[in-house]
Design a protein around this motif. Structure first.
Motif, PDB file in Angstrom:
ATOM      1  N   SER A   1       0.882  -1.166   0.000  1.00 16.20           N
ATOM      2  CA  SER A   1       0.000   0.000   0.000  1.00 16.20           C
ATOM      3  C   SER A   1       0.919   1.214   0.000  1.00 16.20           C
ATOM      4  O   SER A   1       1.767   1.363   0.895  1.00 16.20           O
ATOM      5  N   THR A   2       0.735   2.091  -0.994  1.00 15.34           N
ATOM      6  CA  THR A   2       1.666   3.199  -1.178  1.00 15.34           C
ATOM      7  C   THR A   2       1.019   4.509  -0.775  1.00 15.34           C
ATOM      8  O   THR A   2      -0.059   4.856  -1.279  1.00 15.34           O
ATOM      9  N   PHE A   3       1.675   5.234   0.149  1.00 12.43           N
ATOM     10  CA  PHE A   3       1.268   6.573   0.570  1.00 12.43           C
ATOM     11  C   PHE A   3       2.296   7.562   0.002  1.00 12.43           C
ATOM     12  O   PHE A   3       3.481   7.229  -0.179  1.00 12.43           O
ATOM     13  N   THR A   4       1.848   8.764  -0.290  1.00 16.29           N
ATOM     14  CA  THR A   4       2.733   9.784  -0.834  1.00 16.29           C
ATOM     15  C   THR A   4       2.925  10.884   0.207  1.00 16.29           C
ATOM     16  O   THR A   4       1.943  11.416   0.743  1.00 16.29           O
ATOM     17  N   ILE A   5       4.214  11.203   0.482  1.00 14.99           N
ATOM     18  CA  ILE A   5       4.563  12.231   1.469  1.00 14.99           C
ATOM     19  C   ILE A   5       4.951  13.481   0.705  1.00 14.99           C
ATOM     20  O   ILE A   5       5.861  13.458  -0.136  1.00 14.99           O
ATOM     21  N   LEU A   6       4.223  14.565   0.964  1.00 11.23           N
ATOM     22  CA  LEU A   6       4.482  15.841   0.323  1.00 11.23           C
ATOM     23  C   LEU A   6       5.212  16.772   1.288  1.00 11.23           C
ATOM     24  O   LEU A   6       4.863  16.862   2.478  1.00 11.23           O
ATOM     25  N   PHE A   7       6.225  17.450   0.789  1.00  8.45           N
ATOM     26  CA  PHE A   7       7.040  18.347   1.620  1.00  8.45           C
ATOM     27  C   PHE A   7       7.160  19.685   0.921  1.00  8.45           C
ATOM     28  O   PHE A   7       7.617  19.769  -0.222  1.00  8.45           O
ATOM     29  N   THR A   8       6.747  20.763   1.598  1.00  8.03           N
ATOM     30  CA  THR A   8       6.839  22.118   1.067  1.00  8.03           C
ATOM     31  C   THR A   8       7.625  22.972   2.056  1.00  8.03           C
ATOM     32  O   THR A   8       7.078  23.457   3.060  1.00  8.03           O
ATOM     33  N   PRO A   9       8.943  23.112   1.875  1.00 10.89           N
ATOM     34  CA  PRO A   9       9.759  23.894   2.839  1.00 10.89           C
ATOM     35  C   PRO A   9       9.577  25.385   2.625  1.00 10.89           C
ATOM     36  O   PRO A   9       9.263  25.850   1.524  1.00 10.89           O
ATOM     37  N   GLN A  10       9.802  26.120   3.656  1.00  8.45           N
ATOM     38  CA  GLN A  10       9.792  27.574   3.601  1.00  8.45           C
ATOM     39  C   GLN A  10      11.207  28.153   3.577  1.00  8.45           C
ATOM     40  O   GLN A  10      11.413  29.271   3.126  1.00  8.45           O
ATOM     41  N   GLU A  11      12.175  27.373   4.124  1.00  7.81           N
ATOM     42  CA  GLU A  11      13.574  27.796   4.143  1.00  7.81           C
ATOM     43  C   GLU A  11      14.443  26.596   3.817  1.00  7.81           C
ATOM     44  O   GLU A  11      14.012  25.441   3.939  1.00  7.81           O
ATOM     45  N   ASN A  12      15.688  26.884   3.437  1.00  2.00           N
ATOM     46  CA  ASN A  12      16.646  25.813   3.165  1.00  2.00           C
ATOM     47  C   ASN A  12      17.354  25.451   4.490  1.00  2.00           C
ATOM     48  O   ASN A  12      18.522  25.778   4.705  1.00  2.00           O
ATOM     49  N   LYS A  13      16.596  24.784   5.338  1.00  2.00           N
ATOM     50  CA  LYS A  13      17.118  24.386   6.640  1.00  2.00           C
ATOM     51  C   LYS A  13      16.640  22.979   6.953  1.00  2.00           C
ATOM     52  O   LYS A  13      15.936  22.346   6.158  1.00  2.00           O
ATOM     53  N   ASP A  14      17.013  22.478   8.130  1.00  2.10           N
ATOM     54  CA  ASP A  14      16.650  21.122   8.532  1.00  2.10           C
ATOM     55  C   ASP A  14      15.241  21.096   9.094  1.00  2.10           C
ATOM     56  O   ASP A  14      14.803  22.020   9.799  1.00  2.10           O
ATOM     57  N   TYR A  15      14.508  19.986   8.763  1.00  2.00           N
ATOM     58  CA  TYR A  15      13.173  19.743   9.306  1.00  2.00           C
ATOM     59  C   TYR A  15      13.137  18.299   9.793  1.00  2.00           C
ATOM     60  O   TYR A  15      13.758  17.407   9.191  1.00  2.00           O
ATOM     61  N   ILE A  16      12.362  18.078  10.864  1.00  2.00           N
ATOM     62  CA  ILE A  16      12.187  16.729  11.403  1.00  2.00           C
ATOM     63  C   ILE A  16      10.695  16.503  11.634  1.00  2.00           C
ATOM     64  O   ILE A  16       9.996  17.375  12.170  1.00  2.00           O
ATOM     65  N   HIS A  17      10.240  15.320  11.239  1.00  2.00           N
ATOM     66  CA  HIS A  17       8.834  14.963  11.403  1.00  2.00           C
ATOM     67  C   HIS A  17       8.757  13.450  11.513  1.00  2.00           C
ATOM     68  O   HIS A  17       9.785  12.758  11.354  1.00  2.00           O
TER      69      HIS A  17
END
Length: 705
Positions: A160-176
């Motif tokens: 079962s395939t889920f799609t993860i969408l990522f829309t950054p606001q800055e060129n920095k590190d994010y963790i989720h």
């Protein structure tokens, strides 16, 4: 880095859009059949090239190059009976029903305000179908797009395939993170977005050529930041050790190789970025001993008088092509030196100071504030002690210079200066710690210190027989055969006979080549043989100078002029007198007492005249006890003193009151010598005592008169 902690409700998840948003294309394709690998506790060490390659990839390229998956971390186990009628499974309880791919969703090399996608594939690893859903924590930057058949069970082995969408606001590190829920468990899939990163173009490996042991070799690298972020790094054993490098900038870095032992060496250089990544550069090098040696292994210095100095030279030969540095040490190895460094007197001194401080605190509690000051003082002294090179230090044997540099194919001359403080053998082994040689070069130094050479004109004097109380004087010459002054001092004697000797002077100084006369006086009031050893302390000599006297102290010699006193037959009650002389043949005067031990101790014997006058005495009574027997002998004089080579007349009178044969002795007691030193035999005989008749005695006395 922003991370949402709000968990979305199930209704929200069901209302997520099923269509992809406009503005991007779905080009991400996951590789087939990724390999399942259990996670290793030990972190993987990245080389600079691998690190640069990973960070230079796009998100799609990184996913396409991910060929391994790892079991996810299970957050919670659920009760299967509430959601399914299947109560058994072939999947272990420590493993989830679905294996996610990728195990960690990574976004990198992204631009702000752009949308990026990564598929999350969940594969059913059980043999029965199961439901699965993805619960997303609320976030402004991450969204989950569920598949069309989200409510249907996934067949065994299917995905079962889920799609993860990522829309950054800055060129920095994010963790989720994403929470995946099945009928039996909840497990998580972490999401990490890697922002701008610095990449320093270090080589993976750095090889140093063969170099002398303990010698430093350096390599300088021109390092550029080829990444898209500012570099703050902290490499180990590199100069500079900490730095900042902007995008596209470059700088020189110097790496030093300092081997302590010979052979091959390898080590990893740690490059730590401020963003948390650690990159390892493999360093390789080799070292060997070079041709550096001493021109000799032992040195014998000339015998040297104390207060003087002698000198010898030893050479350090550098036959290599490198500049070497040398130091003279007291210990053979660095380990022994470090052990000695921390066993010095500082530890005992600190204990004594602390004990004294505690005693003072007991008397004055306000002094406790000084404890921190005392601790800091000793900490500062320890740091100073660690920095000290601990060079060879001796006040008798001095090496100059103690350290220095030797150029290639040159020789360094070391002066060995010997300054003895006392006459003894000096032996030291010093060690030359020189770069280019792993082991320290030993040098054995042997020297002998000489003190003043004083000697007597004789070591033993036999004085022969001396009379008690006589005074004797002897002269002893002490001469100096050396080249330095000879101070001497007599050690006071402790024996009874030794106290009978006196020296004048008892101390002095004999210049080189000179001679001093000592006067020795002797007079003893004790008899017997003697063997007296006198010790003179000579400054600078550990062994004293010895002078011995021996001899015999004897009493005065004397004799009587006759061999015996023989009174023959004597009449009862009539006194008889014999005369002899006592001669002193010695060279000292003699004090004496004369006595006859066997004579009675009672009253004086009675002559016939005294008997006639005592008309009330009617008989002579024999007495056995000595204390009651009359004293029948009278010696004149009973005591006296005879000068040296002199004589004295002695009178012995016998008035017998006892019928007996007399065999006695006149004994001489000499003062200071002993009792009964000489005895003169006395013989006499009193055959009978006349009957006592007063009238007859009176008629006889008148007719005789």
């Amino acid at each position: 880095m922003l991370t949402s902690k709000v968990q979305a409700s199930q209704s929200t998840l069901q209302n997520l859009p099923l269509k992809m948003p406009d503005g991007f294309k779905t080009t991400v394709i996951a590789p087939r059949n990724p390999k399942l690998v259990k996670r290793e506790d030990k972190a993987k060490k990245l080389t600079p090239s691998v690190y640069a390659q990973e960070l230079s990839q796009t998100t799609e390229e990184r996913l396409a190059n991910t060929y391994e998956t790892h079991p996810p971390r299970i957050l919670e186990l659920l009760d299967m009976s509430e959601t399914t009628h299947h109560k058994f499974s072939t999947v272990d309880v420590d493993q989830p029903f679905f294996q996610p791919y990728p195990s960690e969703i990574v976004f990198q090399n992204y631009m702000p305000s752009e949308t990026y996608e990564v598929p999350l594939v969940l594969r059913n690893t059980d043999k029965i179908p199961h439901l699965v859903k993805v619960v997303e924590e609320a976030s402004l930057y991450f969204r989950v797009v569920s598949p069309v058949d989200i409510g249907s069970k996934v067949a065994p082995g299917m995905t079962s395939t889920f799609t993860i969408l990522f829309t950054p606001q800055e060129n920095k590190d994010y963790i989720h993170r994403l929470i995946c829920v099945t009928e039996r468990e909840k497990f998580e899939v972490p999401i990490r977005a890697i922002g701008a990163r610095a990449i320093l173009d270090f080589p993976d490996q750095l090889h140093f050529p063969l170099c002398p042991v303990k010698c430093s070799m350096q390599k300088t690298l021109l390092v550029r930041n080829i990444g898209n972020g500012r570099a703050k790094f902290h490499p180990f054993s590199v100069e500079p050790s900490v730095g900042t490098l902007g995008i596209g900038e470059s700088m020189q870095m110097t790496i030093e190789f300092l081997p302590r032992t010979t052979g091959d060496h390898s080590q990893q250089l740690l490059l730590h970025y401020n963003t948390g990544e650690d990159v390892y550069v493999s360093l390789y090098g080799a070292s060997s001993d070079v041709n550096v040696r001493l021109d000799r292994n032992s040195v014998l210095l000339e015998k040297t008088y104390i207060t003087m100095a002698s000198e010898r030279t030893v050479a350090i030969l550098n036959r290599s092509d490198s500049i070497v540095h040398y130091q003279w040490k007291s210990f053979a190895t660095q380990e022994e030196e470090e052990q000695h460094r921390f066993c010095m007197e500082l530890q005992q001194e600190e204990a004594d100071e602390m004990e004294q401080f505690l005693i003072e605190c007991g008397a004055d509690p306000n002094m406790r504030d000084r404890l921190s000051l005392l601790s800091r003082t000793f900490q500062h002294r320890r740091r100073q002690l660690r920095r000290e090179p601990l060079l060879f230090n001796d006040k008798h044997i001095i090496l100059e210079p103690q350290e220095g540099d030797i150029w290639p194919n040159r020789t360094a001359e070391i002066n060995i200066i010997f300054k003895p403080q006392e006459a003894r053998l000096y032996q030291h082994t010093v060690y030359c710690d020189v770069t280019g040689r792993e082991s320290r070069l030993p040098l054995r130094i042997k020297a002998e210190g000489m003190g003043p050479k004083l000697q007597f004109n004789f070591d033993l004097l036999d004085v022969g027989n001396v009379f008690i109380g006589s005074k004797h004087s002897y002269e002893v010459l002490v001469s100096n055969k050396g080249l330095i002054d000879g101070p001497y001092r007599l050690e006071p004697p402790s024996t009874a006979m030794g106290l009978c000797f006196s020296f004048s002077p008892t101390e002095g100084m004999v210049p080189p080549g000179a001679c001093h006369a000592l006067e020795v006086r002797f007079s003893s009031d004790k008899l017997g043989t003697f063997f007296e050893e006198f010790r003179f302390t000579v400054v600078g000599n550990p062994q004293p100078l010895k002078l011995t006297f021996r001899g015999c102290v004897m009493g005065p010699t004397f004799h009587f002029s006759v061999l015996e006193l023989n009174f023959g037959e004597v009449s009862f009650g009539f006194p008889y007198t014999l005369t002899c002389s006592l001669s002193n043949t010695s060279l000292v005067s003699m004090s004496f007492d004369l006595r006859i031990p066997a004579d009675g101790n009672g009253a004086d014997s009675i002559t016939t005249t005294e008997q006639i006058s005592q008309l009330d005495r009617n008989e002579w009574t024999a007495v056995d006890r000595v204390s009651e027997r009359p004293q029948e002998f009278r010696v004149t004089p009973t005591s006296g003193s005879i000068r040296a080579q002199g004589q004295m007349d002695i009178k012995v009178t016998l008035c017998s009151n006892t019928v007996q044969q007399y065999s006695l002795a006149l004994v001489v007691d000499v003062h200071g010598v002993g009792e009964e030193v000489l005895a003169l035999p006395i013989k006499a005989s009193c055959p009978t005592a006349p009957p006592f008749r007063p009238a007859l005695w009176l008629t006889w006395w008148v007719s005789c008169g």
